[in-house]
Design an enzyme around this catalytic site. Structure first.
Site, PDB file in Angstrom:
ATOM      1  N   CYS A   1      65.568  -1.361 146.058  1.00  0.00           N
ATOM      2  CA  CYS A   1      65.191  -0.676 147.255  1.00  0.00           C
ATOM      3  C   CYS A   1      64.790   0.070 147.741  1.00  0.00           C
ATOM      4  O   CYS A   1      63.726   0.910 147.649  1.00  0.00           O
ATOM      5  CB  CYS A   1      66.697   0.204 147.216  1.00  0.00           C
ATOM      6  SG  CYS A   1      66.935   0.258 149.569  1.00  0.00           S
TER       7      CYS A   1
ATOM      8  N   CYS B   1      73.757   6.156 147.234  1.00  0.00           N
ATOM      9  CA  CYS B   1      72.295   6.554 147.691  1.00  0.00           C
ATOM     10  C   CYS B   1      72.923   7.641 148.446  1.00  0.00           C
ATOM     11  O   CYS B   1      73.748   7.795 149.140  1.00  0.00           O
ATOM     12  CB  CYS B   1      72.408   4.952 149.486  1.00  0.00           C
ATOM     13  SG  CYS B   1      71.528   5.557 150.291  1.00  0.00           S
TER      14      CYS B   1
ATOM     15  N   GLN C   1      75.738   7.150 166.917  1.00  0.00           N
ATOM     16  CA  GLN C   1      74.594   7.015 166.922  1.00  0.00           C
ATOM     17  C   GLN C   1      74.651   7.443 165.200  1.00  0.00           C
ATOM     18  O   GLN C   1      75.586   8.414 164.184  1.00  0.00           O
ATOM     19  CB  GLN C   1      73.725   8.688 166.251  1.00  0.00           C
ATOM     20  CG  GLN C   1      72.877   8.969 168.305  1.00  0.00           C
ATOM     21  CD  GLN C   1      71.737   7.850 168.425  1.00  0.00           C
ATOM     22  OE1 GLN C   1      71.181   7.677 166.814  1.00  0.00           O
ATOM     23  NE2 GLN C   1      70.705   8.113 169.388  1.00  0.00           N
TER      24      GLN C   1
ATOM     25  N   GLU D   1      77.400   0.820 180.851  1.00  0.00           N
ATOM     26  CA  GLU D   1      76.999  -0.027 179.488  1.00  0.00           C
ATOM     27  C   GLU D   1      78.564  -1.203 179.673  1.00  0.00           C
ATOM     28  O   GLU D   1      78.847  -1.270 180.353  1.00  0.00           O
ATOM     29  CB  GLU D   1      78.256   1.444 179.409  1.00  0.00           C
ATOM     30  CG  GLU D   1      78.751   0.570 177.352  1.00  0.00           C
ATOM     31  CD  GLU D   1      76.508   0.470 176.581  1.00  0.00           C
ATOM     32  OE1 GLU D   1      76.806  -0.554 175.698  1.00  0.00           O
ATOM     33  OE2 GLU D   1      76.048   1.284 176.221  1.00  0.00           O
TER      34      GLU D   1
ATOM     35  N   ASN E   1      68.723   5.762 177.957  1.00  0.00           N
ATOM     36  CA  ASN E   1      68.809   4.693 176.516  1.00  0.00           C
ATOM     37  C   ASN E   1      68.586   3.329 175.889  1.00  0.00           C
ATOM     38  O   ASN E   1      69.628   2.783 175.103  1.00  0.00           O
ATOM     39  CB  ASN E   1      70.195   6.160 176.043  1.00  0.00           C
ATOM     40  CG  ASN E   1      69.853   5.748 174.228  1.00  0.00           C
ATOM     41  OD1 ASN E   1      69.407   5.980 173.895  1.00  0.00           O
ATOM     42  ND2 ASN E   1      71.429   6.526 174.512  1.00  0.00           N
TER      43      ASN E   1
ATOM     44  N   CYS F   1      64.101   4.899 171.054  1.00  0.00           N
ATOM     45  CA  CYS F   1      64.698   4.678 169.479  1.00  0.00           C
ATOM     46  C   CYS F   1      63.169   4.087 169.049  1.00  0.00           C
ATOM     47  O   CYS F   1      63.229   3.887 167.692  1.00  0.00           O
ATOM     48  CB  CYS F   1      65.849   4.452 168.973  1.00  0.00           C
ATOM     49  SG  CYS F   1      65.989   2.406 169.891  1.00  0.00           S
TER      50      CYS F   1
END
Length: 377
Positions: free
Chosen positions: A11, A87, A212, A262, A307, A334
């Protein structure tokens, strides 16, 4: 952070795992500074670091292997599965859930979907945890409803093993493509949302609504936006691409008129619920396209908060904001590259403050919050 799968070469999602964390943060800051080198920045704030492990509240697990021995994790390029239940990005609370799911899949007869053969039913398992109370949301992404009755019949066993699974649903994704989810959601529990709280602001998580994945850093991001907005003393703002309302609800005061927009109706329902719980009577949320909403309104708010997804807000919305000319724009991104492209289109604005938030440690990705001030403001 030590990761067995990374060391074994199975990975590479955390591309920067071999780089010391302090240097990761420095490299990201240098990258952002280089992107903004053609612009004058009045104030750089120090980067917000992340915990190095166990920071995620969500797991997106590809299901492979066989119904008797399922693998939960990812697919390699050759189509073979890699199990990522260990993980280190996931909190310890996920391990018991993954273990129970490996027993549940054969009980329910949920044959993992084979990409190569285009056969099978179970494509993904999506797990989300609330830091507020430890409740979890589990979503089974299936190719069709063929195994739905079997899943329902076996579900009481899973619920007895994992009482923390407050929300359970099935998402139908029939397309043979690397698409995480389809449009249809079938709830298997009466509860349909997880409750969360950041900085005393109640938030709600539904299937198919964005939230998030690094809650500690997200909490710091929302708090920074709140502090910057409150220092400006604005009384009217728009929150475009508002999701479940995290930014707007942090910035809102009882005296402020806030409009949140939104495209996701489910996310808007969550935002409205939070606003009602906070007693904010001058706050409104609507399920609309952000660009179309802005273009249809002639009133000019004092501040517009955006955003957007990775592609940025784009030329059309930038052109509209130039014409509308709000005194302030607060831009959370982002993808700093698309943000810089948008800033270059917003020619009448100067950069007042910038802060990097390390939402995605061990990768090249990060979040950035930028306050833009109209040159004549």
């Amino acid at each position: 952070m030590h990761c067995v799968q990374y060391q074994a070469g199975r990975c590479h999602s955390c591309q920067w795992l071999s780089i010391p964390y302090s240097r990761q943060l420095e490299d990201k800051q240098r990258h952002l500074s280089a992107l903004l080198s053609g612009h004058s920045v009045a104030q750089w704030l120090s980067a917000q670091p992340s915990a190095e492990l166990a920071m995620r509240n969500k797991a997106k697990m590809v299901v492979s292997g066989s119904v008797e021995r399922p693998l939960l994790g990812m697919l390699q390029r050759d189509g073979s599965g890699v199990d990522l239940c260990d993980c280190p990005l996931y909190p310890d609370s996920f391990a018991v859930v993954f273990a129970a799911l490996k027993s549940f899949i054969p009980r329910a007869g949920l044959t993992p979907y084979s990409v190569a053969r285009r056969r099978g039913e179970l494509k993904y398992l999506l797990l989300t945890e609330s830091r507020l109370n430890g409740e979890m949301m589990l979503r089974f992404v299936l190719r069709s409803e063929t195994k739905l009755a079997q899943l329902r019949q076996a579900l009481p066993w899973l619920q007895a093993q994992l009482p923390q699974l407050a929300v359970i649903s099935v998402n139908i994704q029939p397309v043979h493509m690397a698409i995480l989810e389809g449009e249809r959601e079938i709830f298997l529990t009466s509860q349909q949302v997880l409750s969360e709280s950041f900085n005393g602001v109640p938030l709600y998580i539904r299937p198919q609504s964005f939230f998030q994945t690094n809650p500690a850093v997200a909490q710091a991001l929302y708090a920074q936006a709140r502090d910057w907005v409150q220092a400006l003393g604005v009384t009217e703002m728009w929150d475009l691409f508002c999701g479940v309302g995290g930014f707007g609800l942090h910035c809102a005061t009882p005296e402020m008129t806030l409009t949140g927009i939104e495209i996701s109706a489910g996310a808007i329902a969550c935002a409205r619920r939070s606003a009602a719980q906070l007693g904010l009577t001058k706050v409104s949320f609507a399920a609309l396209d952000s660009g179309a909403f802005a273009d249809a309104h002639s009133a000019v708010p004092q501040l517009v908060l955006v955003n957007p997804p990775r592609r940025g807000i784009g030329a059309a919305l930038c052109d509209y904001m130039n014409r509308m000319a709000p005194p302030y724009i607060l831009y959370s991104s982002c993808n700093a590259q698309s943000m810089v492209q948008d800033i270059e289109r917003l020619a009448d604005y100067r950069i007042e403050k910038v802060r990097l938030f390390d939402m995605f440690p061990h990768t090249a990705h990060y979040e950035v919050l930028t306050l833009l001030v109209r040159a004549s403001a």
